[in-house]
Design an enzyme around this catalytic site. Structure first.
Site, PDB file in Angstrom:
ATOM      1  N   ARG A  39       0.705  -1.185  -0.015  1.00 29.00           N
ATOM      2  CA  ARG A  39       0.014  -0.148   0.057  1.00 29.00           C
ATOM      3  C   ARG A  39       0.778   1.216   0.087  1.00 29.00           C
ATOM      4  O   ARG A  39       0.466   2.260  -0.540  1.00 29.00           O
ATOM      5  CB  ARG A  39      -0.965  -0.074   1.301  1.00 29.00           C
ATOM      6  N   GLY A 361      -9.541  -7.611  -1.793  1.00 34.74           N
ATOM      7  CA  GLY A 361      -9.961  -8.675  -0.437  1.00 34.74           C
ATOM      8  C   GLY A 361      -8.946 -10.028  -0.612  1.00 34.74           C
ATOM      9  O   GLY A 361      -7.886 -10.009  -0.884  1.00 34.74           O
TER      10      GLY A 361
END
Length: 404
Positions: A39, A361
Site C-alpha cells: 500500500r 480482498g
C-alpha cells in the site's frame, strides 16, 4: 455516477501549495514491523508527482481500528514514516499528532518538495478513553479543521472510498480545491473497464462464505455478465435452494428463498459446482471427494476437480474476467486447489489479450501470495470499495471530489 468527470491530479496546479493527501497506509504490522508494504508502494506515483511539481506534501492515513487508548500505543504510523523515507529516498517529517499547534507549526514550516506525515487519523475516534468516532463518523468540526491545514485536497485512498469519513468527505466538503490521486484514478478506470464496459464474453467469478455478502454484486452483475461462476461457502445455500443435500456445509437458511429467486432470474447465467472437496470438520485434513450432494456429517470446503474443469473451460474463451472471493478455504493446504486453478485460468486470459480484474480482498491476497501479482490486468487495492463498486453503489469518498 460517472466518476470520470472528477478532477484528477493533473487538473490542478500544486506548485507552492500545501497539498493534503489522504493515502491508504493501512499496512499489516507485526511487533512494530511492516510485513507488507504494497500500500505504501501504491501511493508513490502520486507522492512523487507532487514532490516533482513543487508541492508541500501533507500525508495522512488510518491504520487499523482504534477502540481504546491502549490501541494508540501499537497503531502509530511512525513505522510507516520510516519505511516511506526508504522507498521515497527522501526525508519524511513525522508528526505524532492529529491536530494542534505542533502539527500546524510543522505544516506551515514546510518548503516546496518536502513531505510530512501526521498521525493515524483514527486516533480521533477515541478521546480521553471515550469512543467518539470523530473520524469514522465524519465529525463536521474535524473535517473542517483538517481542511484548514491545506490549500488543496487529493484523495488517493481507494480502500476507504466507500466510507464517508472526516479525512475524505469531511475535508473535500470544506476545501476550495480537490482532486483524485493517480491510484484512485486508475482504480476507477480499471473497474469501469471491467464492469461497466466489458468486452464479451464477460465471466464473473464469485466466491466467499456468504450469499449475503454478495447479494448486491450478483444483482448488479446479472444484468451485465454472460456467466457467473460460484464457489466458496455460498455454494451450499444455492445447492440447498436446488434441493441438494449439503451435509454440515455452511448455510444461510434465511437466504435460501433469495438464492432460488436468483437462480430463476439468472436464466442459466449462474454456474454452480458439481462436486466438492469435503471434510468431517472445518480443519486442514485429507479431503474426501463428494458429488453435488454432500453426505451427512461432512462439509464442503473447496470446489472439486469436475467443477475446476468446467470453470476452466468457461474461462478459456472469456475476454473479460472479474474475480472476487476464493473458491474454498484457500488458507488450508488441502482446500486451496480450486482457488489456485481459477487464479491460473483467469491469469491466462491476460496473456491472450483479455482483461482480468481482481476486486480486492481475499482473492487479491491469494493471487499475490500465489505469485500472480503481475499476471492480472488490475488487482484492486480496496476490498470493500471495489465490492461496492461491483454492486453499483456510489462511493462517497470519490463522489465528494470536485468535477472538472
Amino acid at each position: 455516477m460517472n466518476y470520470n468527470l472528477k478532477k484528477t491530479l493533473k487538473d490542478i496546479n500544486v506548485k507552492g501549495k500545501k497539498v493534503l493527501v489522504r493515502v491508504d497506509f493501512n499496512v499489516p504490522l507485526k511487533d512494530g514491523v511492516i510485513t507488507d508494504d504494497n500500500r505504501i508502494q501504491a501511493a508513490l506515483p502520486t507522492i512523487k508527482y507532487l514532490v516533482e511539481n513543487g508541492a508541500k506534501v501533507i500525508l495522512f492515513s488510518h491504520l487499523s481500528r482504534i477502540k481504546s487508548e491502549d490501541d494508540k500505543k501499537t497503531k502509530s504510523l511512525a513505522p510507516v514514516a520510516k519505511r516511506l523515507e526508504e522507498v521515497l529516498a527522501q526525508s519524511v517529517n513525522f508528526v505524532n499528532q492529529t491536530r494542534g499547534t505542533e502539527l500546524e507549526t510543522a505544516i506551515n514550516a514546510l518548503n516546496e518538495k518536502e513531505v510530512l506525515l501526521f498521525e493515524n487519523t483514527r486516533f480521533e475516534d477515541v478521546k480521553d478513553g471515550e469512543v467518539v468516532k470523530a473520524e469514522s463518523k465524519n465529525d463536521p468540526e474535524l473535517g473542517k479543521y483538517w481542511a484548514s491545514l491545506g490549500d488543496v485536497f487529493i484523495n488517493d485512498a481507494f480502500g476507504t472510498a466507500h466510507r464517508a469519513h472526516a479525512s475524505n468527505v469531511g475535508i473535500a466538503s470544506n476545501i476550495s480545491e480537490s482532486a483524485l490521486g493517480f491510484l484512485v484514478q486508475n482504480e476507477i478506470e480499471m473497474l469501469g473497464k471491467g464492469i461497466d464496459a466489458p468486452e464479451r464474453p464477460f465471466v464473473a467469478i464469485l466466491g466467499g462464505a456468504k450469499v449475503s455478502d454478495k447479494i448486491g454484486v450478483i444483482d448488479n452483475l446479472l444484468t451485465k455478465v454472460d456467466k457467473i461462476l460460484i464457489g466458496g461457502g455460498m455454494t451450499y445455500t444455492f445447492h440447498k435452494a436446488m434441493g441438494l443435500e449439503i451435509g454440515n456445509s455452511l448455510l444461510e437458511a434465511d437466504k435460501v428463498e433469495l438464492a432460488k429467486e436468483y437462480l430463476e432470474k439468472a436464466n442459466g447465467k449462474i454456474m454452480l459446482p458439481v462436486d466438492s472437496l469435503c471434510a468431517p470438520e472445518y480443519a486442514d485434513v485429507a479431503p474426501t471427494l463428494c458429488g453435488e450432494n454432500v453426505p451427512a456429517g461432512m462439509m464442503g470446503l473447496d470446489i472439486g476437480p469436475k467443477t475446476i474443469e468446467m470453470y476452466e473451460k468457461e474461462l478459456a474463451n472469456a475476454k473479460t474476467v472479474v474475480w472476487n472471493g476464493p473458491m474454498g478455504v484457500s488458507e488450508f493446504e488441502n482446500f486451496k486447489a480450486g482457488t489456485v486453478a481459477v487464479c491460473e485460468a483467469a491469469a491466462k486470459r491476460k496473456a491472450d489479450g483479455g482483461f482480468t480484474l481482481i476486486g480486492g480482498g481475499d482473492s487479491a491476497a491469494a493471487a499475490i501470495k500465489l505469485g500472480f501479482k503481475d499476471e492480472f490486468s488490475w488487482i484492486s487495492t480496496g476490498g470493500g470499495a471495489s465490492l461496492e463498486y461491483m454492486e453499483g453503489k456510489e462511493l462517497p469518498g470519490i463522489a465528494a471530489i470536485q468535477n472538472k
